[in-house]
Design an enzyme around this catalytic site. Structure first.
Site, mmCIF file in Angstrom:
data_model
loop_
_atom_site.group_PDB
_atom_site.id
_atom_site.type_symbol
_atom_site.label_atom_id
_atom_site.label_comp_id
_atom_site.label_asym_id
_atom_site.label_seq_id
_atom_site.Cartn_x
_atom_site.Cartn_y
_atom_site.Cartn_z
ATOM 1 C CG ASN A 61 -28.417 -78.140 -34.277
ATOM 2 O OD1 ASN A 61 -29.140 -78.574 -35.282
ATOM 3 N ND2 ASN A 61 -27.843 -78.031 -33.198
ATOM 4 C CD GLU A 63 -23.723 -78.033 -31.846
ATOM 5 O OE1 GLU A 63 -24.646 -78.485 -31.342
ATOM 6 O OE2 GLU A 63 -22.655 -78.382 -32.400
ATOM 7 C CB ALA A 65 -15.158 -73.701 -31.305
ATOM 8 C CD GLU A 74 -36.195 -75.067 -31.771
ATOM 9 O OE1 GLU A 74 -35.030 -74.892 -32.312
ATOM 10 O OE2 GLU A 74 -36.435 -75.861 -30.710
ATOM 11 C CB CYS A 110 -34.417 -73.555 -26.205
ATOM 12 S SG CYS A 110 -33.650 -72.215 -26.879
#
Length: 158
Positions: A61, A63, A65, A74, A110
């Protein structure tokens, strides 16, 4: 009114019960998770994709802000595999996560990742095995359809 029952079969393994091939896939996902960029949540997710030719592609992953600008592990792995090896089908994907330096007790993709996994499976024409990896157990779904009932691809019959 009509009622439809949807059942999912899941195999549950202890980590030591995995085949050497599957153990390699899980270890690659764990290594990818440790490299994730997760400064906001400290929830580091790793995914490892095994292609039909045996090659393993990883992702983690990323990320941001501006939260919608980040991307799940994934999709990072699957999009890389599709971009670099478009003619090699995906056989399996292993997903794991860690938080505060410890492997997470539970992990589940998700909805967006489930849909991308389904599209990957459809494109290749082969079922994609999904391994959800926790410290004590590995949950194996024999196909992504088991994780995504009522997808854009199918609606169950009676």
């Amino acid at each position: 009114m009509e009622q439809i029952t949807i059942e999912t079969n899941v195999q549950v393994f202890q980590p030591e019960e995995l085949s050497p091939l599957d153990k390699t896939l899980v270890l690659a996902a764990q290594a990818a998770a440790r490299k994730a960029y997760a400064p906001y949540s400290d929830f580091r997710v790793g995914a490892a994709v095994r292609l039909k030719d045996g090659r393993i592609v990883t992702g983690n992953n990323q990320e941001n802000a501006a939260y919608p600008s980040g991307l799940c592990a994934e999709r990072v792995a699957l999009f890389y595999a599709g971009g670099q090896y478009p003619d090699v089908p995906v056989e399996a994907i292993a997903i794991t996560a860690c938080h505060d330096g410890k492997q997470a007790a539970y992990i589940s993709p998700c909805g967006a990742c489930r849909q991308v996994m389904l599209e990957t499976q459809k494109r290749s024409g082969n079922p994609v095995k999904v391994y959800l990896c926790t410290p004590q157990k590995i949950y194996l779904f024999s196909t992504i359809n088991a994780l995504l009932p009522f997808s854009f691809e199918e609606i169950p019959d009676k």
